[in-house]
Enzyme design. Structure first.
Site, mmCIF file in Angstrom:
data_model
loop_
_atom_site.group_PDB
_atom_site.id
_atom_site.type_symbol
_atom_site.label_atom_id
_atom_site.label_comp_id
_atom_site.label_asym_id
_atom_site.label_seq_id
_atom_site.Cartn_x
_atom_site.Cartn_y
_atom_site.Cartn_z
ATOM 1 N N ASP A 97 -19.885 -22.571 9.311
ATOM 2 C CA ASP A 97 -18.676 -22.242 8.844
ATOM 3 C C ASP A 97 -18.073 -23.682 8.355
ATOM 4 O O ASP A 97 -18.189 -24.831 9.110
ATOM 5 C CB ASP A 97 -17.506 -21.645 9.497
ATOM 6 N N ASP A 104 -19.800 -27.549 5.202
ATOM 7 C CA ASP A 104 -19.360 -27.260 3.792
ATOM 8 C C ASP A 104 -20.720 -26.842 3.015
ATOM 9 O O ASP A 104 -21.761 -27.673 2.712
ATOM 10 C CB ASP A 104 -18.757 -28.577 2.954
ATOM 11 N N TYR A 129 -10.816 -15.198 -8.449
ATOM 12 C CA TYR A 129 -11.664 -14.534 -7.323
ATOM 13 C C TYR A 129 -12.539 -13.482 -7.644
ATOM 14 O O TYR A 129 -13.707 -13.418 -7.437
ATOM 15 C CB TYR A 129 -10.588 -14.203 -6.218
ATOM 16 N N GLN A 155 3.018 0.641 -4.608
ATOM 17 C CA GLN A 155 1.436 0.425 -5.003
ATOM 18 C C GLN A 155 0.670 0.688 -3.919
ATOM 19 O O GLN A 155 1.075 0.948 -2.818
ATOM 20 C CB GLN A 155 1.343 -1.063 -5.199
ATOM 21 N N ARG A 185 -3.306 1.240 -2.003
ATOM 22 C CA ARG A 185 -4.616 0.758 -1.446
ATOM 23 C C ARG A 185 -5.452 1.765 -0.470
ATOM 24 O O ARG A 185 -4.758 2.484 -0.310
ATOM 25 C CB ARG A 185 -4.643 -0.641 -0.918
HETATM 26 N N1 GKE Z 1 -0.777 -10.094 1.380
HETATM 27 C C1 GKE Z 1 0.524 -9.283 1.602
HETATM 28 N N2 GKE Z 1 1.554 -9.485 2.461
HETATM 29 N N3 GKE Z 1 0.481 -8.234 0.773
HETATM 30 C C2 GKE Z 1 1.654 -7.289 0.764
HETATM 31 C C3 GKE Z 1 2.725 -7.835 1.512
HETATM 32 C C4 GKE Z 1 2.736 -8.988 2.404
HETATM 33 O O1 GKE Z 1 3.721 -9.107 3.126
HETATM 34 N N4 GKE Z 1 3.788 -6.760 1.362
HETATM 35 C C5 GKE Z 1 3.168 -5.839 0.251
HETATM 36 N N5 GKE Z 1 2.055 -6.309 0.034
HETATM 37 C C6 GKE Z 1 1.211 -5.750 -1.189
HETATM 38 C C7 GKE Z 1 0.787 -6.884 -2.182
HETATM 39 O O2 GKE Z 1 1.696 -7.212 -3.012
HETATM 40 C C8 GKE Z 1 -0.375 -6.011 -2.942
HETATM 41 O O3 GKE Z 1 0.173 -5.149 -3.890
HETATM 42 C C9 GKE Z 1 -0.870 -5.214 -1.589
HETATM 43 O O4 GKE Z 1 0.168 -5.160 -0.566
HETATM 44 C C10 GKE Z 1 -2.255 -5.568 -1.107
HETATM 45 O O5 GKE Z 1 -2.122 -6.911 -0.981
HETATM 46 P P1 GKE Z 1 -3.377 -7.750 -0.425
HETATM 47 O O6 GKE Z 1 -3.923 -6.950 1.060
HETATM 48 O O7 GKE Z 1 -2.717 -9.047 -0.154
HETATM 49 O O8 GKE Z 1 -4.483 -7.710 -1.380
HETATM 50 P P2 GKE Z 1 -5.325 -6.862 -2.551
HETATM 51 O O9 GKE Z 1 -5.641 -5.501 -1.616
HETATM 52 O O10 GKE Z 1 -4.162 -6.714 -3.627
HETATM 53 O O11 GKE Z 1 -6.344 -7.828 -2.869
HETATM 54 C C11 GKE Z 1 -7.436 -7.848 -1.818
HETATM 55 O O12 GKE Z 1 -8.456 -7.372 -2.140
HETATM 56 C C12 GKE Z 1 -9.498 -7.413 -1.140
HETATM 57 C C13 GKE Z 1 -10.571 -6.281 -1.455
HETATM 58 O O13 GKE Z 1 -10.198 -5.321 -1.484
HETATM 59 C C14 GKE Z 1 -7.989 -9.513 -2.134
HETATM 60 O O14 GKE Z 1 -6.773 -10.295 -1.908
HETATM 61 C C15 GKE Z 1 -8.968 -10.017 -1.217
HETATM 62 O O15 GKE Z 1 -8.552 -10.325 -0.113
HETATM 63 C C16 GKE Z 1 -10.028 -8.896 -1.324
HETATM 64 O O16 GKE Z 1 -10.722 -8.896 -2.739
#
Ligand code: GKE
Length: 336
Positions: free
Chosen positions: A35, A56, A151, A222, A224
């Site tokens: 790493d 690296d 990314y 939003q 996920r």
């Molecule tokens: N990080 C973060 N921190 N996100 C937050 C927060 C907080 O305090 N409060 C709400 N959110 C919302 C973000 O605005 C976003 O809409 C959602 O949660 C998910 O954010 P995330 O977990 O940072 O990242 P994403 O799922 O949007 O994207 C990530 O996807 C992964 C693969 O599924 C990427 O950043 C990568 O970590 C990776 O590709």
């Protein structure tokens, strides 16, 4: 089960990499763990492993040094984080393409048999993720290409680089598109954290400080899906051992809004419902994302087992025990 192999894991000091080292070591393999992070920032370190700290892998000579006599390579390394990091560090994220490319060249030079690349749901076309509670993303939805800026493009480009090394040089490649993996021994503060860990930390801190508010990025509507780390490791190894050469979703199809996730974490913590402060100017990424698991079920006869509530219980407990012990172990790595 993979055993009696010599395996290089790049990104071994990171979240998923650390859990992968632990599992492959347990299964009876000899591991080289590499790493860029210095030793004190590794999430997990194991004895009986050849550890290379502060190395690296964008540098091809470093890649050559550690691929010499290995059977398998897992590339879990990239400069990344949650939306707070990848939206503000696009050039940094794109440079991870050097790791994957130089690693593949070294693998070709030394005749490595099999290579795993950790891709991401950020490779998917953004136009299909503009609503909350979308249909699950299928593998073919990465094209026409319109991935996450920076990314996401690095991940999609590196997927194609892997495919061409397989076609032209015969390296067996396996590619997983991870959907927001969470769990203990991952980043929970300092700017690279993703939503599950960030919100567990915020609730734990609210409880410790007897606060009655929590800050949420966006409007909380939003959506996920989130994959627990143990399922991520199992799915990764099932895919690696399979003979399926194309990108596959390794994710959950349990789609929730951020508000719903905060509800779950509040219940786990026992705290009363917090007043939600919505920060609309914070990085939000796509409006809706979840995984379609038809293909992974078909080719691997596998699906995740840990539901979000159970995974968050384990994650919250770990973060709650960590917060207050010390600050972020990655703060040095976030852009100042
Ligand atoms: N990080 C973060 N921190 N996100 C937050 C927060 C907080 O305090 N409060 C709400 N959110 C919302 C973000 O605005 C976003 O809409 C959602 O949660 C998910 O954010 P995330 O977990 O940072 O990242 P994403 O799922 O949007 O994207 C990530 O996807 C992964 C693969 O599924 C990427 O950043 C990568 O970590 C990776 O590709």
């Amino acid at each position: 089960m993979i055993n009696n192999k010599k395996i290089l894991i790049v990104g071994a000091g990171g979240f998923i990499g650390g859990h992968l080292v632990k599992r492959l070591l347990r299964d009876g393999n000899s591991i080289i763990a590499v790493d860029i992070k210095s030793r004190e920032y590794w999430f997990q370190e194991f004895e009986d492993v050849e550890n290379h700290f502060s190395t690296d892998m964008k540098n091809i000579e470093n890649c050559r040094k550690v691929t010499k006599e290995v059977d398998y390579v897992f590339n879990m390394a990239c400069n990344m984080g949650g939306m707070g990091f990848i939206e503000n560090n696009k050039a940094e994220c794109m440079q991870s393409v050097l790791i994957n490319t130089n690693l593949l060249i070294a693998c070709k030079d030394f005749g490595v048999q099999k290579y795993f690349f950790s891709s991401s749901a950020c490779a998917y076309n953004k136009s299909m993720q503009q609503e909350a509670f979308i249909e699950g993303l299928k593998e073919e939805d990465a094209y026409p290409a319109d991935p996450e800026d920076g990314y996401g493009w690095e991940k999609l480009f590196s997927e194609r680089m892997c495919r061409h090394f397989m076609e032209d040089y015969g390296i067996e490649v396996r590619i997983a598109r991870y959907h927001n993996v969470y769990g203990p021994f991952g980043t929970y503060d300092g700017g690279r954290e993703k939503a599950p860990a960030a919100l567990c930390r915020k609730v734990a801190n609210a409880k410790k400080n007897n606060a009655d508010k929590i800050e949420i990025w966006g409007d909380g509507k939003q959506t996920r899906s989130f994959l627990y780390i143990d399922d991520c490791v199992e799915g990764t190894l099932r895919l690696f051992e399979s003979d399926y050469p194309n990108p596959v979703n390794i994710g959950s199809d349990e789609q929730v809004s951020i508000n719903q996730m905060v509800d779950v974490i509040e219940k786990i913590s026992g705290i009363k419902k917090l007043e939600r402060i919505y920060l609309l100017d914070k990085p939000k990424g796509v409006r809706g994302r979840t995984s379609n698991n038809d293909l992974v079920k078909k080719v691997l006869n596998w699906s995740y087992e840990t539901k979000l509530k159970e995974g968050l219980e384990k994650t919250y407990d770990w973060i709650n025990s960590e917060t207050g012990k010390h600050g972020s172990n990655l703060s040095k790595f976030t852009k100042s």
